[in-house]
Motif scaffolding. Structure first.
Motif, PDB file in Angstrom:
ATOM      1  N   PHE A 281      -6.361 -20.514  25.551  1.00  0.00           N
ATOM      2  CA  PHE A 281      -5.690 -20.339  26.480  1.00  0.00           C
ATOM      3  C   PHE A 281      -4.519 -19.351  26.521  1.00  0.00           C
ATOM      4  CE2 PHE A 281      -3.650 -22.653  23.077  1.00  0.00           C
ATOM      5  CZ  PHE A 281      -2.364 -22.329  23.175  1.00  0.00           C
ATOM      6  N   VAL A 282      -3.871 -19.276  27.616  1.00  0.00           N
ATOM      7  CA  VAL A 282      -2.598 -18.590  27.902  1.00  0.00           C
ATOM      8  C   VAL A 282      -1.920 -19.350  28.929  1.00  0.00           C
ATOM      9  CG1 VAL A 282      -3.624 -17.272  29.708  1.00  0.00           C
ATOM     10  CG2 VAL A 282      -1.376 -16.625  28.309  1.00  0.00           C
ATOM     11  N   VAL A 283      -0.503 -19.632  28.430  1.00  0.00           N
ATOM     12  CA  VAL A 283       0.320 -20.222  29.351  1.00  0.00           C
ATOM     13  C   VAL A 283       1.204 -19.190  30.130  1.00  0.00           C
ATOM     14  CG1 VAL A 283       2.749 -21.767  29.240  1.00  0.00           C
ATOM     15  CG2 VAL A 283       0.819 -22.181  27.676  1.00  0.00           C
ATOM     16  N   PRO A 308       2.699 -25.258  17.356  1.00  0.00           N
ATOM     17  CA  PRO A 308       1.849 -24.486  16.567  1.00  0.00           C
ATOM     18  C   PRO A 308       0.521 -23.705  16.914  1.00  0.00           C
ATOM     19  CG  PRO A 308       1.663 -26.916  16.391  1.00  0.00           C
ATOM     20  CD  PRO A 308       2.810 -26.563  17.432  1.00  0.00           C
ATOM     21  N   ARG A 309       0.025 -24.065  18.483  1.00  0.00           N
ATOM     22  CA  ARG A 309      -0.855 -23.285  18.920  1.00  0.00           C
ATOM     23  C   ARG A 309      -0.754 -22.084  19.395  1.00  0.00           C
ATOM     24  NH1 ARG A 309      -5.107 -27.411  21.826  1.00  0.00           N
ATOM     25  NH2 ARG A 309      -6.397 -25.155  22.015  1.00  0.00           N
ATOM     26  N   ILE A 310       0.686 -21.756  19.643  1.00  0.00           N
ATOM     27  CA  ILE A 310       1.120 -20.644  20.749  1.00  0.00           C
ATOM     28  C   ILE A 310       1.704 -19.532  19.939  1.00  0.00           C
ATOM     29  CG2 ILE A 310       2.939 -20.258  22.477  1.00  0.00           C
ATOM     30  CD1 ILE A 310       2.427 -22.889  23.668  1.00  0.00           C
ATOM     31  N   ARG A 311       1.190 -18.404  20.380  1.00  0.00           N
ATOM     32  CA  ARG A 311       2.005 -17.279  19.912  1.00  0.00           C
ATOM     33  C   ARG A 311       2.870 -16.418  21.000  1.00  0.00           C
ATOM     34  NH1 ARG A 311      -0.117 -13.625  16.422  1.00  0.00           N
ATOM     35  NH2 ARG A 311      -2.211 -14.151  16.617  1.00  0.00           N
ATOM     36  N   ASP A 312       4.131 -16.300  20.368  1.00  0.00           N
ATOM     37  CA  ASP A 312       5.174 -15.638  21.574  1.00  0.00           C
ATOM     38  C   ASP A 312       5.224 -14.226  21.197  1.00  0.00           C
ATOM     39  OD1 ASP A 312       7.594 -15.053  23.005  1.00  0.00           O
ATOM     40  OD2 ASP A 312       8.806 -16.023  21.543  1.00  0.00           O
ATOM     41  N   THR A 313       4.868 -13.481  22.047  1.00  0.00           N
ATOM     42  CA  THR A 313       4.561 -12.130  22.118  1.00  0.00           C
ATOM     43  C   THR A 313       5.988 -11.410  22.010  1.00  0.00           C
ATOM     44  OG1 THR A 313       4.325 -11.569  24.010  1.00  0.00           O
ATOM     45  CG2 THR A 313       2.199 -12.236  22.836  1.00  0.00           C
ATOM     46  N   VAL A 358       4.384 -15.379  29.228  1.00  0.00           N
ATOM     47  CA  VAL A 358       2.927 -15.182  29.115  1.00  0.00           C
ATOM     48  C   VAL A 358       2.863 -15.530  27.347  1.00  0.00           C
ATOM     49  CG1 VAL A 358       1.072 -13.440  28.926  1.00  0.00           C
ATOM     50  CG2 VAL A 358       2.873 -13.255  30.687  1.00  0.00           C
ATOM     51  N   LEU A 359       2.157 -16.802  27.079  1.00  0.00           N
ATOM     52  CA  LEU A 359       2.282 -17.334  25.924  1.00  0.00           C
ATOM     53  C   LEU A 359       0.749 -17.664  25.644  1.00  0.00           C
ATOM     54  CD1 LEU A 359       5.365 -19.672  25.904  1.00  0.00           C
ATOM     55  CD2 LEU A 359       5.269 -17.380  25.190  1.00  0.00           C
TER      56      LEU A 359
END
Length: 405
Positions: A281-283, A308-313, A358-359
């Motif tokens: 996914f992407v938020v 825990p499932r999200i990457r902050d770019t 964009v996460l």
């Protein structure tokens, strides 16, 4: 029901089916990155400020093909050339005419010599803004007007949303959460002392809507989680908008959490539960919440940034740093670094903030990310500018992802 539209003509969708017939037209892959045993994908979010004070006004601007703001917005999109993009504050109309006019008259026309962009697939659906609740939600003793709509708005569809894509949208699998009630969220922040019992029981959580839009990327499926929570301001000591903003953000945090935490969530079709742990996914969206500055409820956006499932770019820009230094004011008192800002609120008390995100999921590989905010006097700087802005007070935010088949 959601509405889907083809590239060549706006298509009124049968309410029972919710299906469109996208044309088989495809733009060239983004030239910024290629190769590898995966699908390259540039995803972006952009609050385009294409909201108008009167219903139908945006359609007239889109039909002309000559509106300067819309042309500048289209040019920014052409420069960044995303494969999938969410637009916030794009007034919604039921038959999708605005989507088709924007594509045909602006995106598919080279602006100032730019290369046109083509999106054969688009998704839009009704939002809560401007939809009468028939309740006194703003506490002024009367019923009616924008403050008593399910989401603040002068008419139904104001401040709407649309997703454009070069890849097929799996329309039968789209989930929308427009009508989910705030009171149904466990341990919510709903200020029941402010609302009447009837209003507190009926008030919808999403000020616009929340959408899970599955996009087919080769043989993989990417879930685009789109939303635009209410600004955490324009309220009183009860902080109802701060609270709602935080719980709108929490909806996605719960949705991405397996088991009991997401079981309270029910979509508009009656399906219960969140996103399966195996689904990428992407938020995307303008979440109106900065991690350290501004008026947000404490920890509001951290519910996503620290999930825990999200990457902050952590995308940045040089233009944001320049703007904060030139404008001073509230910016000088900020704790957060100006390079992360995505919106120019210099004339308002909060100063410039990071509110557009964009996460991606942690399992997705990220090649790069950026905020499109050029410095003054450099190419593209004329498209962001200063108030009154040529495009929007928000900046396009993008990330280049690698999707494994």
């Amino acid at each position: 029901m959601p509405s889907i539209f083809s590239r060549r003509r706006a298509l009124a969708v049968a309410a029972a089916a919710g299906l469109g017939l996208p044309a088989a037209a495809h733009a060239e892959p983004n030239p910024a990155y290629r190769g590898g045993p995966f699908e390259n994908l540039r995803v972006a979010t952009f609050n385009v400020s294409l909201n108008r004070p009167e219903e139908g006004e945006l359609l007239r601007d889109l039909e002309s093909g000559q509106d300067e703001q819309v042309r500048a917005v289209a040019e920014v999109i052409q420069i960044n050339n995303p494969d999938v993009i969410l637009l916030n504050e794009f007034d919604h109309d039921e038959d999708g005419a605005g989507i088709e006019l924007f594509r045909r008259n602006y995106l598919e026309v080279g602006q100032n010599g730019r290369t046109p962009v083509y999106y054969p697939y688009a998704f839009s659906a009704p939002v809560n803004t401007g939809v009468p609740s028939e309740l006194d939600l703003d506490g002024d003793g009367t019923v009616g007007g924008p403050g008593d709509a399910w989401g603040f708005g002068e008419f139904p569809g104001q401040y709407g949303m649309v997703v454009f894509s070069r890849h097929p949208i799996l329309t039968e699998q789209v989930r929308t959460f427009q009508k989910l009630r705030w009171a149904d969220m466990p341990s919510n922040l709903l200020p029941t002392e402010f609302y009447s019992a009837e209003a507190a029981a009926a008030l919808r959580l999403s000020s616009k809507s929340h959408w899970d839009v599955p996009v087919q990327i080769g043989t993989a499926t990417l879930h685009v989680l789109a939303a635009h929570p209410t600004p955490p301001s324009f309220d009183g000591p009860e902080k109802r908008n701060q609270r709602r903003n935080s719980d709108e953000i929490r909806l996605w945090a719960d949705y991405l959490s397996p088991g009991r935490r997401s079981q309270w969530i029910v979509d508009d079709a009656g399906t219960r539960g969140g996103l399966a742990p195996s689904e990428p996914f992407v938020v995307l969206g303008d979440y109106n919440s900065d991690p350290v500055d501004g008026d947000s409820w404490p920890g509001a956006i951290d519910q996503l940034l620290h999930h825990p499932r999200i990457r902050d770019t952590k995308p940045t820009s040089a233009g944001a740093v320049e703007a904060a230094e030139l404008q001073g004011g509230a910016n000088a008192e900020h704790t957060g670094e100006a390079r992360y800002d995505t919106a120019d609120f210099a004339d308002d008390a909060p100063g410039n903030l990071r509110v557009d995100y964009v996460l991606p999921a942690k399992e997705l590989q990220v090649a790069s990310s950026a905020v499109y905010w050029p410095e003054q006097g450099t190419p593209g700087g004329e498209l962001t500018g200063e108030d009154p802005f040529p495009t929007s007070d928000h900046r396009l935010v993008r990330a280049d992802l690698q999707i494994t088949p």
